[in-house]
Design an enzyme around this catalytic site. Structure first.
Site, PDB file in Angstrom:
ATOM      1  NE  ARG A 182      -4.096  -1.929   2.058  1.00 27.57           N
ATOM      2  CZ  ARG A 182      -4.894  -2.388   3.011  1.00 27.57           C
ATOM      3  NH1 ARG A 182      -4.692  -2.038   4.278  1.00 27.57           N
ATOM      4  NH2 ARG A 182      -5.895  -3.190   2.727  1.00 27.57           N
ATOM      5  CG  ASP A 203     -11.413 -10.674  -2.408  1.00 36.04           C
ATOM      6  OD1 ASP A 203     -12.472 -10.121  -2.049  1.00 36.04           O
ATOM      7  OD2 ASP A 203     -10.319 -10.478  -1.837  1.00 36.04           O
ATOM      8  CG  LEU A 259       4.379 -17.456  -0.210  1.00 38.73           C
ATOM      9  CD1 LEU A 259       4.545 -16.472  -1.356  1.00 38.73           C
ATOM     10  CD2 LEU A 259       3.267 -16.993   0.720  1.00 38.73           C
ATOM     11  CB  CYS A 269     -17.780  -7.454   6.800  1.00 36.89           C
ATOM     12  SG  CYS A 269     -19.410  -8.096   6.344  1.00 36.89           S
ATOM     13  CB  CYS A 314     -19.753  -2.401  10.373  1.00 34.95           C
ATOM     14  SG  CYS A 314     -19.906  -2.228   8.574  1.00 34.95           S
ATOM     15  CB  CYS A 336     -25.562  -3.574   6.606  1.00 36.48           C
ATOM     16  SG  CYS A 336     -25.374  -5.368   6.475  1.00 36.48           S
ATOM     17  CE1 TYR A 352      -9.677  -8.939  -5.443  1.00 40.52           C
ATOM     18  CE2 TYR A 352      -7.595 -10.088  -5.793  1.00 40.52           C
ATOM     19  CZ  TYR A 352      -8.367  -9.180  -5.078  1.00 40.52           C
ATOM     20  OH  TYR A 352      -7.816  -8.503  -4.032  1.00 40.52           O
ATOM     21  CD  GLU A 400      -4.442  -7.589  -4.896  1.00 40.67           C
ATOM     22  OE1 GLU A 400      -5.075  -8.622  -4.571  1.00 40.67           O
ATOM     23  OE2 GLU A 400      -4.568  -6.507  -4.293  1.00 40.67           O
TER      24      GLU A 400
END
Length: 353
Positions: free
Chosen positions: A28, A141, A83, A195, A204, A210, A123, A40
């Protein structure tokens, strides 16, 4: 539905929360599409905490697409060791090579072209396009489907592939056009931290939008059919030394399960015979000083290995079976090995070689 009617308020609430509360993750800190692509791929079916050190080492070793495109596969698999799902690493390298050769080392900025790259599904394409380039594209996803199932009270079974199209269409209707990166990452972060399968609804930031929360049905969603039980396969692996103390390994086939990784001799325990009897019949090597070092289960996508790891020595000098060769301890350390073999090797080392 309120979320549709008040789309702007929903986006603002989600993005504001994400910008204030997002976890400090290394991928990020960049908008480099190659780095985001790597992250990703690594994050598929793998926990964030596990990925962080792998990602940092990987980017240090392969800072450019050219460096990954030209990397030796054994070295690449060694970097990926632990991994799992090693086809991800091979597909990533193949896709990167396509970008280097076909697109002059520039990741395509549209879904049509980026989706043609090896290993890049809907995705991953959407995640790279939205996060790296700020293009409003869906990135759906499991976390995102769980969030949207609850927000919109979507009751279609998320294990059915065609259901994903419903969520993709919803994202394209809701996505913030000005900041699609934070929008998509906000949904991912919400699914990963709030969530969750056991939702923390009181924390949340978008619970007022929601539908499942309003009806008290958040624990019922998403709808997911039970997975079929994976096939149980009893296997045994033999870490065998010769009189010089070297270890016998082979490289697995180029395709199939754990392709191109190095392993100690492995046999499937198919009947009532003892593993050593099956080993002798199939591999043809007489061994002695047999001792069990570890027993564990290793779960793949469709099968589970019930693994017993043994240590042994050659009874005498024998011809090496086809496909096998001996390696020193230091050489074994450098070979890319699958997790089950790593576990056996670590047990042997911990017991003193």
């Amino acid at each position: 539905m309120r979320i549709i009617e008040e789309k702007d308020k929903f986006c603002n609430a989600l993005i504001s929360w994400y910008n204030d509360e997002k976890r400090d993750l290394p991928w990020r800190q960049t908008s480099n599409p190659y780095y985001i692509w790597v992250s990703e791929v690594m994050l598929q079916q793998t926990r964030v905490d596990t990925v962080i050190p792998y990602y940092n080492r990987f980017i240090t070793r392969y800072p450019t697409m050219e460096s990954l495109a030209n990397a030796d596969e054994d070295e690449l698999l060694k970097m990926w060791e632990g991994l799992g799902y090693y086809s991800r690493a091979r597909n990533l390298q193949s896709g990167v090579r396509e970008v280097v050769e076909k697109y002059d080392s520039k990741v395509p900025e549209n879904r049509k072209e980026i989706s043609t790259l090896k290993g890049v599904g809907p995705y991953t394409a959407g995640a790279v396009l939205s996060i790296a380039f700020g293009i409003p594209e869906h990135a759906v996803d499991g976390n995102v489907m769980r969030v949207l199932s609850r927000l919109l009270l979507i009751e279609e079974d998320i294990t059915i592939p065609r259901t994903k199209r419903i969520f993709e269409e919803v994202i394209m209707e809701l996505i913030d056009q000005e900041d699609p990166s934070s929008f998509n990452q906000g949904l991912m972060e919400l699914g990963a931290t709030i969530c969750t399968p056991r939702p923390k609804c009181l924390l949340c930031p978008v619970r007022t939008f929601c539908s499942a929360f309003d009806e008290g049905r958040q624990d019922e969603l998403p709808v997911r059919t039970r997975k079929k039980k994976s096939k149980i396969v009893p296997v045994a692996s033999f870490a065998i030394q010769n009189k010089n103390g070297d270890w016998l390994l082979r490289k697995r086939p180029k395709t199939g399960l754990l392709a191109n990784l190095w392993e100690f001799p492995i046999i499937e325990v198919k009947d009532d015979r003892k593993p050593i009897e099956i080993f002798t019949a199939e591999i043809g090597l007489p061994i002695k000083s047999l001792s069990e070092v570890i027993a564990f289960k290793h779960i793949f996508t469709h099968i589970t290995w019930e693994m017993n790891g043994y240590r042994a020595r050659l009874n005498e000098e024998e011809p090496v079976p086809e496909g096998y060769q001996f390696f020193t301890k230091d050489e074994v350390e450098t070979l890319p090995k699958p997790v089950p073999i790593i576990k056996i090797w670590e047990s042997i080392k911990n017991g003193g070689i």
